[in-house]
Design a protein around this motif. Sequence first.
Motif, PDB file in Angstrom:
ATOM      1  N   THR A  57      -3.522  -9.072   0.511  1.00  0.00           N
ATOM      2  CA  THR A  57      -4.678  -8.216   0.127  1.00  0.00           C
ATOM      3  C   THR A  57      -5.635  -8.293   0.980  1.00  0.00           C
ATOM      4  N   GLU A 105       3.151  -3.896   2.459  1.00  0.00           N
ATOM      5  CA  GLU A 105       3.611  -3.223   1.768  1.00  0.00           C
ATOM      6  C   GLU A 105       2.223  -3.397   0.879  1.00  0.00           C
ATOM      7  N   VAL A 106       3.510  -1.778  -0.650  1.00  0.00           N
ATOM      8  CA  VAL A 106       2.112  -1.424  -2.063  1.00  0.00           C
ATOM      9  C   VAL A 106       2.687  -1.804  -2.862  1.00  0.00           C
ATOM     10  N   ASP A 107       2.469  -2.417  -3.920  1.00  0.00           N
ATOM     11  CA  ASP A 107       3.312  -2.383  -5.147  1.00  0.00           C
ATOM     12  C   ASP A 107       5.171  -2.225  -4.815  1.00  0.00           C
ATOM     13  N   GLY A 108       5.214  -2.866  -4.031  1.00  0.00           N
ATOM     14  CA  GLY A 108       7.096  -3.570  -4.287  1.00  0.00           C
ATOM     15  C   GLY A 108       7.567  -2.556  -3.513  1.00  0.00           C
ATOM     16  N   LYS A 109       6.498  -1.166  -2.694  1.00  0.00           N
ATOM     17  CA  LYS A 109       7.977  -0.310  -2.204  1.00  0.00           C
ATOM     18  C   LYS A 109       8.371  -0.511  -1.036  1.00  0.00           C
ATOM     19  N   GLN A 165       1.260   5.253   3.616  1.00  0.00           N
ATOM     20  CA  GLN A 165       1.992   5.132   2.331  1.00  0.00           C
ATOM     21  C   GLN A 165       1.566   6.888   2.132  1.00  0.00           C
ATOM     22  N   ARG A 167       8.463 -12.538  -3.164  1.00  0.00           N
ATOM     23  CA  ARG A 167       7.764 -11.582  -4.117  1.00  0.00           C
ATOM     24  C   ARG A 167       8.055 -12.447  -5.767  1.00  0.00           C
ATOM     25  N   THR A 168       6.614 -12.295  -6.198  1.00  0.00           N
ATOM     26  CA  THR A 168       6.997 -13.386  -7.744  1.00  0.00           C
ATOM     27  C   THR A 168       7.753 -13.356  -8.205  1.00  0.00           C
ATOM     28  N   ASP A 169       8.883 -11.817  -8.177  1.00  0.00           N
ATOM     29  CA  ASP A 169      10.012 -12.042  -8.585  1.00  0.00           C
ATOM     30  C   ASP A 169      11.176 -13.244  -8.487  1.00  0.00           C
ATOM     31  N   GLN A 178       0.431 -13.289  -0.660  1.00  0.00           N
ATOM     32  CA  GLN A 178       0.048 -12.147  -1.295  1.00  0.00           C
ATOM     33  C   GLN A 178      -1.457 -12.314  -1.340  1.00  0.00           C
TER      34      GLN A 178
END
Length: 888
Positions: A646, A770-774, A736, A813-815, A642
């Motif tokens: 960034t 990737e932007v905000d998981g979209k 996007q 992803r962190t999740d 991530q």
Amino acid sequence: MREGTAALIHRADYQQPAYWIRKVELTFDLDPAKTIVGSKLQIERNHAVPHGPLRLHGEELNLLRVLIDGSSVSFRQEGHELIIESAPDADFLLEIRSTCAPEKNTALSGLYTSGGSFFTQCEAEGFRRITYFLDRPDVMAVYTVTLRADAKKYPVLLANGNLQATGELDNGRHFATWHDPFPKPSYLFAVVAGDLVTREQRIRTRAGKDHLLQVYVRRGDLEKTEHAMNSLVASIVWDEARFGLPLDLERFMVVGVSDFNMGAMENKGLNIFNTSALLASPATATDTDFARIESIVAHEYFHNWTGNRVTCRDWFQLSLKEGLTVFRDQEFSMDMAGSPSARAVCRIQDVRALRAVQFPEDSGAMAHPVRPDSYSEINNFYTATVYEKGSEVVRMYQTLVGRKGFEAGMKLYFERHDGQAVTCDDFAAAMADANPGSPLASRLDAFKRWYSQAGTPRVTALGEHDAAARTYTLKLRQHTPATPGQADKLPQVIPVVMGLLDRHGQALALDASGATERTLVLEQAEQSFVFENIEHEPVPSLLRGFSAPVVLDDGLSDAALLVLLRHDSDPFNRWEASQRLALNRILAALRAGQPLVLSSAFIEAMRAVLRHPDLDPAFKELALTLPGEAYIAEQLDVVDPQAIHTAVMSAQTQLAAALRDDWIAAYEANQIQGGYTPDPVSSGKRALANLALSMLVLDAQTTGDTVWPGKAYQRFKDASNMTDRFGALAALVAAQAELAAPALERFHALFKDDALVIDKWFSLQARAPEVDGKVFARAKSLLQHPDFTLKNPNRARSLLASLLLFNPAAFHRTDAAGYVLWAEQVLAIDALNPMLASRISRALDRWSQLAEPYRSAAREAVARVAAKPDLSPDVREIVERALASGEA
């Protein structure tokens, strides 16, 4: 049938078979549910090895009959072997009758059906799924094949070699008999039967012989085969001119199939292609597609000699044919490109691909030498190391012996080994023996460490200028990091093509002859090279043309890199300087844990590239494209995907804003009027225009401007070719922009009936920044799309490989949702197609180098897959090696 951990096969254990098969007669009664295969094998005892039973390989077969010289014989079946203990000591005829079920063959290995037609894929070990056989590359036989099938459903019946006879049979059936006069291993066997149409062309080669070229595809695709045919003709002409290697069959056939695990397969005289590597039209294929098709068509044709006429003794020698043939297709592509600048662009693209895939492989769980020492599943070793690094090893031969010397080595290689199954050592010996006074000949044993040592060597360069003595001393050191199973590495033989520039960019003489370029041979852990009459501190230009597959640390300052970027005569090092300038800034920000702020000096350097009047657009596009996130990760001991993403997005946003006026000028200056052609100049202009457009749309998202998204959407709608259309769509999707959604919907509606274009549609969405998981959420939802299926490898790769292998920020992803998805999909695909599943499973080879919390979650996912008892050997080898490597 599933097994646990597959047995490890070692190169050191190679033995010749107890029997040879010299002639093969096969008959196929083709039926999707139950194909009957009859084989007659002329077998002779191999008296060079101790006597033993005849062991034939077979998988997923129903055995009906076994005869020796017309009489029944006792046999037994153990696992995947048919064993005959009482095989005669003299030559004999073995007859076997068996059946297989092509329509149930989702693994796409052996004989299978696709779109109502029959196809085969036998490399590496697919022939054993067709009939019982000594399915190994050193068993070479002459084949005669008769195909029988329903004439209406399967009007085209093809096999290797030359057509001998055709005719009608009872009940609406017909037959065709083919004979291949050249001995070949079973992995080069091929059969095709279906309702296909063909493009034909007759040519006369330099040797004065006439040949028929045919490209077979399903109905509706014929208009997309012109480029492939032109590429085939160009390949034949080039190979005969460059290496004196002529086409050796009456006809050469190429067939396209939409269900295929690989890009293409070089079966003798009957190449079978994934349609993605064969079909192209301006409306449906991009410039990249056209170049890829030309390269792959050439690659498979070049295998006719480097792989078919001379083949591998065993699968450990895979790079003997693949590395050599990748080198040949790269040389072909550069020659087809024409100008020095276009050739350089080809080379840069090849190196960029090597670094993106092979360098990470060399530092991960699956690190292995170009010639592996062991494997559990050979399908797992069709890798970037065997292919692309293997090609770089071949390129180093040419660097060390010269172009003419390399051609002499190739000539000797074929004189010695035509019709044989040989080893990498045989190729090395031919190169050295043909060039006895070369730097290679005196270092051959050391050079061959490239075949036996895994890992990417690190070369450190330190220059010292002595103003009083007017000398410049270049100290080179090398070290190869430890890899799984190999802790200590010996020094490699590394050719370092180099030059020296003064502070104004002028090339300096390196010796009394006035030469400004020299090839240094680094063969020890540390060496020094002294250059005389160097008045002032020079700027070294090292590893020109990427003369060896190493990581170079020359410690050059920004000022020195700017000299190379502005003045170096070597285009590769000019590009490398641009990448280093960007990489240094990204890495500095990551290591400091600070936001990335591009300096005005860097921005002005990029502006100078964009405005440079003498640089080709294709080069500018490469120089202005930031290093990939996977390559950046390779420079870090602990990887935070991530944070890398960034930093890269910040750099792109800043470049987009700072160079906005220059992007506009570049976009406008590189518009092409008139009809579409995929030539290097036009392709380069389109590439730069598309990069500029993507930057302008990205900047518009930051500023709220609606003009450039609108222009991109209009270009998307009005484009007369896929490169411009897809470039505009990609710009909207990457940023996007609001117009991305209607553009994607329109794109799908336009091309819903073209599978290859819809593959692009899936891939574009899964690879988007990737932007905000979209992006992850969108890609996951696409798994439920009516057009998505795991059964077609192209479609599965278009979404899952794009997300899991080529979009680190969306995947990691962190999740841990990305890792959960990876485990689910690997297991689902493994039940259908183990080879494809093993490729997808490689996404977590390097889990142990991730930062937390990614590391623990990734390990848990790998362990969860490894714990499944019914994994294929393909996937089990990958995940178990990943676990072992990460916990070593």
